[in-house]
Design a protein around this motif. Structure first.
Motif, mmCIF file in Angstrom:
data_model
loop_
_atom_site.group_PDB
_atom_site.id
_atom_site.type_symbol
_atom_site.label_atom_id
_atom_site.label_comp_id
_atom_site.label_asym_id
_atom_site.label_seq_id
_atom_site.Cartn_x
_atom_site.Cartn_y
_atom_site.Cartn_z
ATOM 1 N N PRO A 115 4.960 -0.154 15.375
ATOM 2 C CA PRO A 115 5.609 -0.526 16.639
ATOM 3 C C PRO A 115 5.524 0.570 17.700
ATOM 4 O O PRO A 115 5.529 0.288 18.882
ATOM 5 N N GLY A 171 0.786 -1.227 0.000
ATOM 6 C CA GLY A 171 0.000 0.000 0.000
ATOM 7 C C GLY A 171 0.823 1.285 0.000
ATOM 8 O O GLY A 171 0.301 2.357 -0.313
ATOM 9 N N ALA A 225 14.253 0.794 6.463
ATOM 10 C CA ALA A 225 13.253 0.302 7.423
ATOM 11 C C ALA A 225 12.783 -1.105 7.053
ATOM 12 O O ALA A 225 11.589 -1.400 7.110
ATOM 13 N N LYS A 240 13.851 11.849 1.233
ATOM 14 C CA LYS A 240 13.652 13.213 1.725
ATOM 15 C C LYS A 240 14.925 14.040 1.621
ATOM 16 O O LYS A 240 14.913 15.215 1.904
ATOM 17 N N ARG A 259 8.319 10.734 -4.271
ATOM 18 C CA ARG A 259 7.159 10.331 -3.469
ATOM 19 C C ARG A 259 5.954 10.045 -4.375
ATOM 20 O O ARG A 259 5.234 9.076 -4.179
ATOM 21 N N GLU A 274 -2.667 5.122 7.985
ATOM 22 C CA GLU A 274 -1.353 5.383 8.569
ATOM 23 C C GLU A 274 -1.599 6.342 9.725
ATOM 24 O O GLU A 274 -2.578 7.093 9.703
ATOM 25 N N ARG A 320 -3.169 9.796 9.123
ATOM 26 C CA ARG A 320 -3.356 10.019 7.689
ATOM 27 C C ARG A 320 -4.143 8.839 7.096
ATOM 28 O O ARG A 320 -3.857 7.680 7.396
ATOM 29 N N LYS A 379 16.254 3.694 10.564
ATOM 30 C CA LYS A 379 15.805 2.878 9.426
ATOM 31 C C LYS A 379 16.915 2.054 8.788
ATOM 32 O O LYS A 379 16.679 1.390 7.783
HETATM 33 N N1 COA Z 1 0.547 2.375 3.040
HETATM 34 C C1 COA Z 1 0.770 3.675 2.792
HETATM 35 N N2 COA Z 1 1.830 4.354 3.249
HETATM 36 C C2 COA Z 1 2.711 3.670 4.002
HETATM 37 C C3 COA Z 1 2.551 2.314 4.298
HETATM 38 C C4 COA Z 1 1.402 1.653 3.789
HETATM 39 N N3 COA Z 1 1.172 0.371 4.009
HETATM 40 N N4 COA Z 1 3.581 1.928 5.079
HETATM 41 C C5 COA Z 1 4.373 2.999 5.253
HETATM 42 N N5 COA Z 1 3.846 4.052 4.607
HETATM 43 C C6 COA Z 1 4.355 5.428 4.586
HETATM 44 C C7 COA Z 1 4.490 5.972 5.981
HETATM 45 O O1 COA Z 1 3.284 6.543 6.423
HETATM 46 C C8 COA Z 1 5.556 7.020 5.787
HETATM 47 O O2 COA Z 1 4.948 8.152 5.208
HETATM 48 P P1 COA Z 1 5.389 9.657 5.601
HETATM 49 O O3 COA Z 1 6.628 9.901 4.812
HETATM 50 O O4 COA Z 1 4.221 10.468 5.144
HETATM 51 O O5 COA Z 1 5.623 9.680 7.071
HETATM 52 C C9 COA Z 1 6.456 6.429 4.711
HETATM 53 O O6 COA Z 1 5.658 5.430 4.040
HETATM 54 C C10 COA Z 1 7.705 5.775 5.231
HETATM 55 O O7 COA Z 1 7.328 4.698 6.062
HETATM 56 P P2 COA Z 1 8.295 3.927 7.042
HETATM 57 O O8 COA Z 1 9.642 3.837 6.398
HETATM 58 O O9 COA Z 1 7.683 2.662 7.448
HETATM 59 O O10 COA Z 1 8.514 4.913 8.224
HETATM 60 P P3 COA Z 1 7.631 5.372 9.431
HETATM 61 O O11 COA Z 1 8.311 6.595 9.913
HETATM 62 O O12 COA Z 1 6.184 5.444 9.108
HETATM 63 O O13 COA Z 1 7.822 4.206 10.517
HETATM 64 C C11 COA Z 1 9.000 2.375 11.558
HETATM 65 C C12 COA Z 1 9.103 3.785 10.994
HETATM 66 C C13 COA Z 1 10.375 1.881 11.971
HETATM 67 C C14 COA Z 1 8.091 2.369 12.766
HETATM 68 C C15 COA Z 1 8.435 1.482 10.468
HETATM 69 O O14 COA Z 1 9.268 1.575 9.345
HETATM 70 C C16 COA Z 1 8.264 0.025 10.770
HETATM 71 O O15 COA Z 1 7.390 -0.418 11.469
HETATM 72 N N6 COA Z 1 9.085 -0.783 10.160
HETATM 73 C C17 COA Z 1 8.977 -2.216 10.204
HETATM 74 C C18 COA Z 1 9.264 -2.645 8.817
HETATM 75 C C19 COA Z 1 8.758 -3.996 8.458
HETATM 76 O O16 COA Z 1 7.971 -4.614 9.122
HETATM 77 N N7 COA Z 1 9.252 -4.431 7.330
HETATM 78 C C20 COA Z 1 8.873 -5.653 6.709
HETATM 79 C C21 COA Z 1 10.052 -6.501 6.379
HETATM 80 S S1 COA Z 1 10.188 -7.803 7.568
#
Ligand code: COA
Ligand code: AMP
Length: 629
Positions: free
Chosen positions: A309, A141, A501, A573, A563, A168, A171, A533
């Protein structure tokens, strides 16, 4: 038998080993032969069998009298919802959904794209496809329309199943406009789309094309499981390669069933009926293998967790879920633990919950840094196992065989090769390295059951990407070493893939996007170290001559472009405008040197550098972005 005996038994008779594991699967026609050598280093497993994945993941547990057991726990702190679905309910829901898809023309071999957030309906859609022998392709997503469009054009789906929105923190992700945009962009058009309307956002349905998830299932005949050949693709999952065109990893049905089932006891050490939780997303391979298929095939209870988390509502969410649902094995990415550790370094949230049921924690998706592992070990008082694998393999290449024998943990190593994988560290010319020496990590062919036999629509790319560099081996794209005790260490990628991440991203793909900016003449994207990350992408752009606009403005546009084109998940970024890029005399951009400068590491001036003075300019630009201090 200990690990060494099991590994040796596999090595002595690989086909016999996997034939024995195949007995745990319900076959419509049992395999008579395990491995099929298709020549030219191509192999298939159990190609002569007939089997259905959904039967094995769902129906057979109901037939065996376990229909009342919970199959899926949906726990969504983001919507304050909890729900349990038993195996019998899951069977009925999936059979009806499959029946409705069939009534609209979806058949064995047809592709179905699934674009959904972390809700049980995503798993139901995957299983309904499997029931019919249709080939699903789930798209994460966090990808934008353009990425979805690329996948639509490659997979050519008859149908797309989507939700109205994802959530999210703070959002709403409007899936429907993203989907409509992608279909507009794509050359291929699906026959129809099924939209699951969430109460948080009801999307507009396009007449003639879109149907409502509930409405289109009304009054249909439930579908039975359709047996498919053992080598029939269960799904396609796109992953990042060196270019913007993602690689469509093909997962073969029979090998997938046999291998995943084996991993649940031997690696994750759970018995049928126990609760297993992988905190990932169905859009990634971890979600395919360990939220959906493996736990269900093995008769476990799986958790669909819609949250983060931290912040949903706090850094105690993981521990609340583990304690409330009595999770026995927990799988997440190191980055998630880093996020929790940052907010709760002393583990105050951990102490609020009873984690006595939890046996062990498994980490994968990126390198597990020693600090994070040590913190988790200390705070949880449980074994923390790193394990290494890829979208391509679908299950562990090297890990801890905890269900066979808990070997000593060596921090910094994902432990030892799993049966099925003969891991070798090779030099550039393909010669094996000595213990402790760094080289390219390769796996001797054939790869075990469940791993990719090819790439969708791209057999030549498959050979070129994985089989051509080291003939007779599968090239993993990772570099590392093996120590005297046979433990593996993963150090870095050998290609342009970075890991942000726990998400696998292509710097080459981002460069293609930056290069499409009208003012950009040349660019480079590198992955710099990030405390949370793991890595973050950073772009450098050189402008077309005559462009006189403020650099800040152009950098901002570049960030927005990535983006919009790739999606928020790229977390792009950081971008700077520079006059020139550091290159070798033959014109190769010195990305590795730029990474070292950014990370503040010592580096040797490359002998082939064209103009060393450019590195000072790069350092200044990096300092402007808060790096190279
Ligand atoms: N749908 C839409 N947008 C999504 C999304 C989804 N399923 N998942 C992430 N995004 C968006 C986030 O909202 C964020 O947007 P922003 O730039 O507007 O803030 C962006 O993508 C980056 O996301 P992410 O890198 O995940 O960063 P985060 O700051 O939201 O969260 C963590 C940081 C560490 C909490 C998060 O990355 C995390 O839980 N990571 C675990 C990763 C994981 O499970 N990976 C699977 C491999 S085992
Ligand atoms: P993906 O295909 O998204 O699962 O990403 C696979 C890549 O992530 C691997 O090739 C590695 O580069 C990296 N990776 C996954 N697990 C680990 C791990 N345990 N240690 C180091 N790197 C890992």
């Amino acid at each position: 038998m200990g690990y060494k005996d099991v590994y040796a038994a596999w090595k002595a008779d690989p086909e016999g080993f996997w034939m024995e594991q195949a007995q745990a699967i319900d076959w419509d026609e049992a395999p008579k032969q395990a491995l099929f050598d298709r020549g030219d280093h191509l192999y298939e497993w159990f190609a002569d069998a007939k089997v259905n994945t959904c039967w094995n993941a769902v129906d057979r547990h109901v037939e065996a009298g376990r229909g009342e057991q919970t199959a899926i726990i949906y726990d969504s702190p983001i919507t304050h919802t909890k729900r349990e679905i038993s195996y019998v309910e899951l069977r009925n829901r999936v059979a009806t959904l499959a029946g409705a898809l069939r009534a609209k023309g979806v058949d064995k071999g047809d592709r179905v794209i699934i674009y959904m957030p972390m809700i049980p309906e995503a798993l139901e859609a995957m299983l309904a496809c499997a029931r019919l022998g249709a080939i699903h392709s789930v798209v994460f997503g966090g990808f934008a329309s353009n990425e979805l469009a690329v996948r639509i054009d490659d997979a050519k789906p008859k149908c797309i199943i989507a939700a109205s929105c994802g959530l999210e923190p703070g959002r709403v992700v409007h899936y429907k406009p993203l989907l409509d945009g992608a279909i507009d962009m794509a050359k291929h058009k699906p026959d129809f789309c099924v939209i699951f309307q969430r109460e948080q956002e009801v999307a507009h349905l396009e007449e003639g094309r879109d149907v409502n998830w509930h409405g289109f299932q009304y009054g249909v005949q439930p579908a039975e499981c359709v047996p498919v050949e053992g080598n029939h693709p269960a799904y396609i999952l796109y992953t990042s390669g060196t270019t913007g065109q993602p690689k469509g990893v093909v997962r073969p049905t029979a090998g997938h069933l046999v291998a995943l089932n084996w991993t649940m006891k031997n690696i994750y050490n759970v018995d049928p009926g126990e609760v297993f939780w992988a905190a990932s997303d169905v859009g990634w391979v971890v979600g395919h293998s360990y939220i959906c298929y493996a736990p269900l095939i093995h008769g476990n209870t799986t958790i669909v967790f819609e949250g983060k988390p931290v912040g949903t509502p706090d850094a105690g969410t993981f521990w609340r879920v583990i304690s409330e649902h009595k999770v026995r094995s927990f799988f997440t990415a190191p980055t998630a633990f880093r996020a929790v550790k940052r907010e709760d370094p002393n583990g105050e949230f951990i102490r609020k919950y009873d984690l006595s049921q939890l046996r062990a924690v498994y980490l994968a998706g990126e390198r597990a840094d020693p600090d994070t592992i040590e913190w988790a070990q200390k705070m949880l008082g449980k074994p923390v196992y790193d394990h290494w694998w890829q979208t391509e393999t679908g299950w562990t290449i090297a890990g801890m065989p905890a269900g066979i024998e808990a070997l000593p943990v060596k921090i910094g190593s994902p432990s030892v090769p799993m049966p099925g994988y003969d891991i070798q560290v090779l030099d550039e010319a393909g010669h094996p390295m000595k213990p402790g020496e760094l080289g390219a990590i390769a796996v001797k062919l054939p790869l075990p059951p469940g791993t990719l036999p090819t790439l969708w629509n791209a057999p030549d790319r498959f050979k070129k990407s994985y089989l051509s560099h080291f003939p007779g081996y599968y090239e993993t794209g990772d570099a590392g070493m093996i120590d005297e005790d046979g433990y593996l260490y993963i150090m870095a990628r050998t290609d342009d893939v970075i890991n942000v991440a726990g998400h696998r991203l292509s710097t080459g793909g981002m460069e293609e996007v930056l290069a499409s900016h009208p003012d950009v003449a040349e660019c480079a994207v590198i992955g710099v170290t990030d405390q949370l990350k793991g890595q973050l992408p950073m772009g450098f752009v050189c402008l077309t001559s005559g462009v006189n606009r403020p650099h800040d403005e152009i950098a901002k546009e570049c960030v927005k472009l990535v983006r919009d084109k790739i999606g928020p998940v790229a977390a792009f970024k950081l971008c700077a405008v520079v006059d020139r890029l550091p290159k070798t005399r033959s014109g190769k951009i010195l990305r590795a040197t730029m990474v070292k400068i950014a990370d503040g590491e010592d580096f040797k001036m490359p002998a082939t550098i064209d103009d060393p003075a450019i590195l000072d300019e790069i350092k200044l630009a990096l300092q402007g972005l808060g790096y190279a201090k």
